[in-house]
Design an enzyme around this catalytic site. Structure first.
Site, PDB file in Angstrom:
ATOM      1  N   VAL A 263      25.861  -0.250 -10.646  1.00 18.35           N
ATOM      2  CA  VAL A 263      24.570   0.253 -10.180  1.00 18.35           C
ATOM      3  C   VAL A 263      23.489   0.210 -11.251  1.00 18.35           C
ATOM      4  O   VAL A 263      22.318   0.475 -10.949  1.00 18.35           O
ATOM      5  CB  VAL A 263      24.689   1.701  -9.655  1.00 18.35           C
ATOM      6  CG1 VAL A 263      25.584   1.749  -8.431  1.00 18.35           C
ATOM      7  CG2 VAL A 263      25.189   2.642 -10.741  1.00 18.35           C
ATOM      8  N   TYR A 264      23.830  -0.102 -12.485  1.00 15.62           N
ATOM      9  CA  TYR A 264      22.815  -0.178 -13.528  1.00 15.62           C
ATOM     10  C   TYR A 264      21.889  -1.357 -13.232  1.00 15.62           C
ATOM     11  O   TYR A 264      22.301  -2.519 -13.296  1.00 15.62           O
ATOM     12  CB  TYR A 264      23.442  -0.349 -14.907  1.00 15.62           C
ATOM     13  CG  TYR A 264      24.178   0.859 -15.448  1.00 15.62           C
ATOM     14  CD1 TYR A 264      24.223   2.065 -14.760  1.00 15.62           C
ATOM     15  CD2 TYR A 264      24.832   0.794 -16.672  1.00 15.62           C
ATOM     16  CE1 TYR A 264      24.909   3.157 -15.271  1.00 15.62           C
ATOM     17  CE2 TYR A 264      25.512   1.879 -17.190  1.00 15.62           C
ATOM     18  CZ  TYR A 264      25.547   3.061 -16.486  1.00 15.62           C
ATOM     19  OH  TYR A 264      26.225   4.150 -16.997  1.00 15.62           O
ATOM     20  N   SER A 265      20.636  -1.049 -12.920  1.00 11.44           N
ATOM     21  CA  SER A 265      19.635  -2.075 -12.588  1.00 11.44           C
ATOM     22  C   SER A 265      20.144  -3.027 -11.512  1.00 11.44           C
ATOM     23  O   SER A 265      19.964  -4.247 -11.594  1.00 11.44           O
ATOM     24  CB  SER A 265      19.218  -2.851 -13.846  1.00 11.44           C
ATOM     25  OG  SER A 265      18.521  -2.017 -14.750  1.00 11.44           O
ATOM     26  N   ASP A 266      20.804  -2.469 -10.504  1.00  6.27           N
ATOM     27  CA  ASP A 266      21.298  -3.250  -9.358  1.00  6.27           C
ATOM     28  C   ASP A 266      22.170  -4.425  -9.784  1.00  6.27           C
ATOM     29  O   ASP A 266      22.088  -5.521  -9.223  1.00  6.27           O
ATOM     30  CB  ASP A 266      20.127  -3.766  -8.518  1.00  6.27           C
ATOM     31  CG  ASP A 266      19.313  -2.638  -7.902  1.00  6.27           C
ATOM     32  OD1 ASP A 266      19.915  -1.599  -7.570  1.00  6.27           O
ATOM     33  OD2 ASP A 266      18.096  -2.797  -7.769  1.00  6.27           O
ATOM     34  N   GLY A 267      23.021  -4.208 -10.773  1.00  9.20           N
ATOM     35  CA  GLY A 267      23.937  -5.242 -11.227  1.00  9.20           C
ATOM     36  C   GLY A 267      23.410  -6.077 -12.368  1.00  9.20           C
ATOM     37  O   GLY A 267      24.160  -6.836 -12.987  1.00  9.20           O
TER      38      GLY A 267
END
Length: 345
Positions: free
Chosen positions: A61-65
């Site tokens: 989930v960090y920056s949407d992958g």
């Protein structure tokens, strides 16, 4: 850099690891953390490896992958030199099954993480939260399958309560599944809740702490002082809704103590705060963050030396809080004859 066992795994990790939440910079939360691109990430990893810090932690989930993708690009050609740690189970898509610890999502999310990271195995896979809607037996069975398939080597949790972690371990033991050996947990001088339940469980179950936000969401950088406004550009302005609350006077009391010990040791406030954590029971590694090279180099200065017992006691005293029932009797001495506390706050 000093290495330590990751819980009861027999696997060693460096005392410090790099959290890559700053990689990518997408979305309201992660854009406040940083926006490190591939070239900058490669430089940070170079500095880390030169210092003996080879553990790099991310999440789907960090920056949407994007964090995983940037990390994967930055380690190309040197996968065998690094330890990759990632997390999943939080919502990572719009579909009804793009969240949680169902067998469907765990397998699909792991495969996507492998692709973004550009590798065929993950050293440490952690569940980002406890999924109360999926039976623990199913969760542990699926994770065991991922280990047996060679996609994952070690398992961990994050944001679990003590009973959730203990129940998971019990199910793993009952069925002969792979156990959790790591707990990625919030722990700092101004966030010591970890000590009440999770630290004793970690010691009993051989689960090592992988500490995140060791500087209390930026409150222990030395930039926040008594009687002064928050500095401009502080990420606390943008992430205050996510950061756990801290009583103001307690924060200033801890910062005052850190300031005094920094003056004694010739170290910075963040270095002292990180060194205190490295002396706590069950801590396997502490994840440091860095928006730039200067921050990384400074944080790397937290290792290679140790606070004295007297300095640790000063910090313990400044950060002391009374735990809630049923924990407080262990802290005030009521049960110490037969049940000594694991640590004293």
């Amino acid at each position: 850099m000093e290495t330590r066992f990751l819980g009861n795994s027999g696997f060693k990790v460096p005392a410090l690891g790099l959290g890559t939440g700053t990689f990518g910079g997408k979305g309201p939360l992660f854009s406040a953390w940083g926006s490190t691109d591939v070239a900058q990430a490669r430089r940070l990893i170079d500095l880390g490896l030169d210092a003996g810090m080879n553990l790099f932690d991310t999440a789907d989930v960090y920056s949407d992958g994007a964090s995983e993708s940037i990390l994967g690009e930055a380690i190309k050609g040197r996968r065998d030199q690094v330890i990759l740690s990632t997390k999943l189970t939080l919502r990572a898509g719009d579909g009804p099954n793009d969240i949680g610890a169902s067998r469907h999502h765990l397998i699909a999310a792991t495969d996507k993480a492998l692709k973004r990271l550009g590798t065929d195995y993950i050293d440490l896979l952690q569940l980002h939260h406890f999924d109360a809607m999926t039976p623990v037996e199913s969760v542990m069975s699926t994770l065991d399958d991922l280990v047996r398939a060679g996609k994952v080597r070690y398992l961990g949790v994050s944001n679990f309560s003590g009973w959730q972690l203990m129940k998971s371990q019990a199910v793993a033991d009952r069925h002969g599944y792979s156990r959790f050996v790591a707990n990625q947990t919030y722990y700092s001088l101004i966030g010591r809740d970890y000590e009440w339940d999770l630290m004793p469980v970690g010691q009993d179950q051989g689960v090592g702490a992988v500490v995140w936000s060791p500087l209390g969401w930026g409150r222990l950088t030395g930039k926040i002082r008594r009687g002064q406004p928050w500095p401009e550009g502080s990420r606390l302005h943008d992430t205050a809704g996510f950061a756990p609350p801290v009583e103001e006077e307690r924060l200033y009391r801890v910062v005052d103590a850190l300031d005094a010990i920094a003056a004694e040791t010739g170290k910075t406030i963040p270095q002292v705060a990180l060194n205190w954590l490295l002396q706590r029971p069950t801590v396997s590694t502490v994840l440091i963050g860095a928006r730039n090279e200067e921050q990384l180099v400074q944080n790397l200065g937290a290792v290679g030396w140790s606070l004295t017992a007297e300095q640790v006691a000063v910090l313990d005293d400044a950060s002391r809080v009374t735990p809630p029932y049923p924990h407080y009797p262990y802290w005030n001495g009521m049960f110490t004859e037969r049940n000594p506390p694991l640590v004293r706050p």
